[in-house]
Each structure stands twice: as structure tokens, then as C-alpha cells.
Design an enzyme around this catalytic site. Structure first.
Site, mmCIF file in Angstrom:
data_model
loop_
_atom_site.group_PDB
_atom_site.id
_atom_site.type_symbol
_atom_site.label_atom_id
_atom_site.label_comp_id
_atom_site.label_asym_id
_atom_site.label_seq_id
_atom_site.Cartn_x
_atom_site.Cartn_y
_atom_site.Cartn_z
ATOM 1 N N ARG A 108 0.870 -1.182 0.000
ATOM 2 C CA ARG A 108 0.000 0.000 0.000
ATOM 3 C C ARG A 108 0.905 1.228 0.000
ATOM 4 O O ARG A 108 1.667 1.445 0.945
ATOM 5 C CB ARG A 108 -0.895 0.015 1.231
ATOM 6 C CG ARG A 108 -1.831 1.229 1.312
ATOM 7 C CD ARG A 108 -2.660 1.167 2.582
ATOM 8 N NE ARG A 108 -3.477 2.354 2.783
ATOM 9 C CZ ARG A 108 -4.719 2.501 2.327
ATOM 10 N NH1 ARG A 108 -5.286 1.539 1.635
ATOM 11 N NH2 ARG A 108 -5.392 3.602 2.573
ATOM 12 N N HIS A 135 -6.961 0.935 -6.900
ATOM 13 C CA HIS A 135 -7.311 0.373 -5.597
ATOM 14 C C HIS A 135 -8.209 -0.859 -5.829
ATOM 15 O O HIS A 135 -9.391 -0.860 -5.478
ATOM 16 C CB HIS A 135 -8.048 1.425 -4.771
ATOM 17 C CG HIS A 135 -8.074 1.154 -3.299
ATOM 18 N ND1 HIS A 135 -7.560 -0.005 -2.748
ATOM 19 C CD2 HIS A 135 -8.578 1.886 -2.254
ATOM 20 C CE1 HIS A 135 -7.728 0.039 -1.441
ATOM 21 N NE2 HIS A 135 -8.349 1.152 -1.103
ATOM 22 N N GLN A 138 -10.400 -2.663 -2.993
ATOM 23 C CA GLN A 138 -11.591 -1.898 -2.610
ATOM 24 C C GLN A 138 -12.727 -2.142 -3.592
ATOM 25 O O GLN A 138 -13.883 -2.317 -3.210
ATOM 26 C CB GLN A 138 -11.272 -0.407 -2.537
ATOM 27 C CG GLN A 138 -12.480 0.470 -2.232
ATOM 28 C CD GLN A 138 -13.051 0.252 -0.847
ATOM 29 O OE1 GLN A 138 -12.320 0.319 0.141
ATOM 30 N NE2 GLN A 138 -14.346 -0.014 -0.763
ATOM 31 N N ASP A 231 -15.743 9.923 -2.905
ATOM 32 C CA ASP A 231 -14.477 9.721 -2.203
ATOM 33 C C ASP A 231 -13.994 11.083 -1.729
ATOM 34 O O ASP A 231 -14.525 12.128 -2.161
ATOM 35 C CB ASP A 231 -13.459 9.067 -3.152
ATOM 36 C CG ASP A 231 -12.198 8.577 -2.449
ATOM 37 O OD1 ASP A 231 -12.165 8.586 -1.202
ATOM 38 O OD2 ASP A 231 -11.246 8.184 -3.145
ATOM 39 N N CYS A 272 -15.571 4.667 -0.041
ATOM 40 C CA CYS A 272 -14.502 3.740 0.342
ATOM 41 C C CYS A 272 -13.947 4.020 1.734
ATOM 42 O O CYS A 272 -13.308 3.140 2.318
ATOM 43 C CB CYS A 272 -13.385 3.759 -0.700
ATOM 44 S SG CYS A 272 -12.675 5.393 -0.978
ATOM 45 N N ARG A 300 -14.514 -5.575 2.629
ATOM 46 C CA ARG A 300 -13.084 -5.530 2.322
ATOM 47 C C ARG A 300 -12.410 -6.802 2.823
ATOM 48 O O ARG A 300 -11.571 -7.406 2.137
ATOM 49 C CB ARG A 300 -12.414 -4.322 2.984
ATOM 50 C CG ARG A 300 -12.742 -2.965 2.433
ATOM 51 C CD ARG A 300 -12.254 -2.771 1.007
ATOM 52 N NE ARG A 300 -10.835 -3.052 0.826
ATOM 53 C CZ ARG A 300 -9.832 -2.263 1.205
ATOM 54 N NH1 ARG A 300 -10.064 -1.125 1.828
ATOM 55 N NH2 ARG A 300 -8.583 -2.604 0.955
#
Length: 312
Positions: A108, A135, A138, A231, A272, A300
Site C-alpha cells: 500500500r 485500488h 476496494q 471519495d 470507500c 473488504r
């Protein structure tokens, strides 16, 4: 389904077919059902997962660590303060060393190039748990959440509001193209995905029946939407642009009026997380009955576990 993903890395969903994505979601559903029934497995016993973090995390770290640990494996947290990644040691050399000692690597961080180098040189599955471009873990959770609510993915209208060129907008466009959704990016014209990625997704959409659109007209975008997604306006590393983004993106805030304009009381809200309540989404929407962000966050874990079960 005849899918075999053993040894495969997850760097972007561009590398996965529609059937492979369906396969991962089906495994995730089983993982979630087992969790609800308190059925315990030990499928990662004797295995180790290296988790490399350049960026902080709540959901990603907890999801990977608990998913791997519950299966009897040993998750190993490595921040850039703990290892020499890209400092005294090249990324290639770090990858080679880790590949000799662990069974999989999670990354990450910032550059997509970093996770690609780790996959190229480690010899074990590598998982992109967020870069500036993509991502994918996600989006798997998002697709699972949408399917849970509507019983399907194909034809579902998903509208992304806000910064249309960030890693979530990019990844949702890929996931929608692969799975046949009607995807709309509603953003200022200067915040659209790059042309190369857009072109590739439009080509995929022709094969799957997906529909991809771009607009800066909020009222038109949300009509008939099944899902409204947003987001944060300034991603990690873009804090200096926060005030500029607030001025530019306030017309794209998801609020009660926007949710009503879909014309569908069953429209759901997704994010998210983490969210800045009062900026990209109002408190009453994210805390309201149409919000599915907590289901999405839980998923997730189940989708991440599914990825690891399928690939290790």
C-alpha cells in the site's frame, strides 16, 4: 467456472477477466457466510504474508491482517520505517529477499511501479492494496456490496461524484467495464481519467455490454442511479490542494437533495472511507438509511480473504 488463479498477483483488475472477478466474489460470499456461522478454517497455517505500508490505513490493514491471521497464517507488518524499501536497498532486491521468506506480499503506497516491481522480482503473489493509480481490493468489496443489494451487477447504474481521476474513479471504471455496469463519472472536466485508461475501459465495455459516461451535469448524471459513490476530495499526498478542491468540488457534494434526484428510493450510497463528513458527503447521507458504507467496509475483509485463498 474453471478458474485457476494460483500464483497470480492482483495489481489491477485490468489483468482479471470477468469470470475471474466473479470467481473471487463467489469465494468472498462463502467467506462471509462462514464468518457469520463462526466456521473456522486454518488454510494459511504455516504461511506468512508481508504487508508493506507507505501510506497509513485502517480498513486495509485490519482486513488483510485479520483475514490472514484467522486462517492460521502470520501477517507481518512492515512500514517504511521498518525496512529498507527504496532507501538503502532497491525495490528489486527487497522483492527478491521477501520472496525467499514469505508466501505473499501486500503493498500500500504511492507508485504503481513499485507494486509492479515487487510482483516481477519476488516470485510470490503480490497484492495492490492501494497506489495513486488503482485500488483493486476496494473495488472487489464494492462489487460484492452492490451485488448484495441488487442481486446483480450487469446494468446497475453507478455514479461516481467528485474527483474523477483519482484511484477510486479509475478502479471503479475498470470494475464496471469488466462486470457490465452502467458507470457515470460526474466531475469537473479537468478531473477526468486519463485518455489511455478511458480508451481501454471503453474497449472492454464493448465486449461486456457495460456503459461508461462522463459529465459535469449533476442533475442529469444522477437520474435513475442505483448507486451514488464518492471519495475524499484530496487524496493522501494531496493535502496541499485541499482548499482548491473544496471550491471546485462543492457542487458535487452528495447530499439529501442529490439522493432524491435519482428518482429511486432504493438508491444506495457508497464511500470507500475514510470520509470527511460535511465535504464530499453530508452527515445525514452517510449516516442515513441509504448508506451501505459499513457493509462495504466489512466486505473488504471477505474479498481480501477470497483473493488470498484463490492465489496462494
Amino acid at each position: 467456472m474453471g478458474v485457476n488463479l494460483k500464483g497470480k498477483s492482483l495489481l489491477t483488475l485490468l489483468d482479471f477477466s470477468t469470470d475471474e472477478i466473479k470467481y473471487l466474489i463467489e469465494i468472498a460470499k462463502t467467506c462471509k457466510a462462514d464468518s457469520r456461522a463462526q466456521i473456522i478454517h486454518q488454510r494459511f497455517q504455516g504461511k506468512t504474508l508481508a504487508m508493506i505500508f507507505e501510506k497509513r490505513s485502517t480498513r486495509t490493514r485490519v482486513a488483510f491482517e485479520t483475514a490472514f491471521g484467522e486462517e492460521g497464517g502470520h501477517p507481518l507488518f512492515l512500514s517504511t520505517q521498518d525496512i529498507q524499501l527504496g532507501a538503502k536497498e532497491s525495490i528489486e532486491d527487497t522483492a527478491r529477499v521477501l520472496g525467499r521468506m514469505v508466501d505473499a506480499i501486500m503493498f500500500r503506497g504511492f507508485k504503481q511501479e513499485t507494486v509492479e516491481i515487487l510482483a516481477k522480482y519476488s516470485g510470490v503473489p503480490v497484492y495492490n492494496a492501494l497506489t495513486d493509480l488503482y485500488h483493486p481490493t476496494q473495488v472487489l468489496a464494492d462489487l460484492m456490496t452492490i451485488e448484495e443489494n441488487f442481486g446483480k451487477l450487469r446494468g446497475v447504474k453507478l455514479v461516481f461524484m467528485g474527483d474523477g481521476r483519482n484511484n477510486m474513479a479509475n478502479s471503479l471504471m475498470i470494475g464496471s467495464a469488466k462486470m457490465g455496469l452502467h458507470y457515470v463519472i460526474c466531475s469537473p472536466k479537468e478531473l477526468r481519467p486519463n485518455e489511455e485508461l478511458t480508451k481501454r475501459c471503453l474497449e472492454i465495455a464493448k465486449e461486456t455490454g457495460a456503459k461508461i459516461e462522463f459529465t459535469d451535469n449533476v442533475d442529469e448524471a444522477v437520474i435513475g442511479a442505483d448507486v451514488i459513490y464518492t471519495d475524499v476530495w484530496a487524496s493522501m499526498g494531496e493535502e496541499s490542494k485541499a482548499e482548491e478542491r473544496r471550491k471546485l468540488l462543492m457542487p458535487y457534494q452528495v447530499n439529501k437533495e442529490i439522493m432524491k434526484k435519482t428518482g429511486k428510493p432504493e438508491t444506495i450510497f457508497m464511500h470507500c472511507l475514510p470520509a470527511v463528513k460535511g465535504e464530499e458527503v453530508t452527515f445525514e447521507v452517510i449516516e442515513g438509511l441509504q448508506s451501505k458504507v459499513w457493509d462495504e467496509a466489512e466486505n473488504r475483509k471477505h474479498t481480501i480473504k477470497a483473493v488470498m485463498l484463490a492465489t496462494i
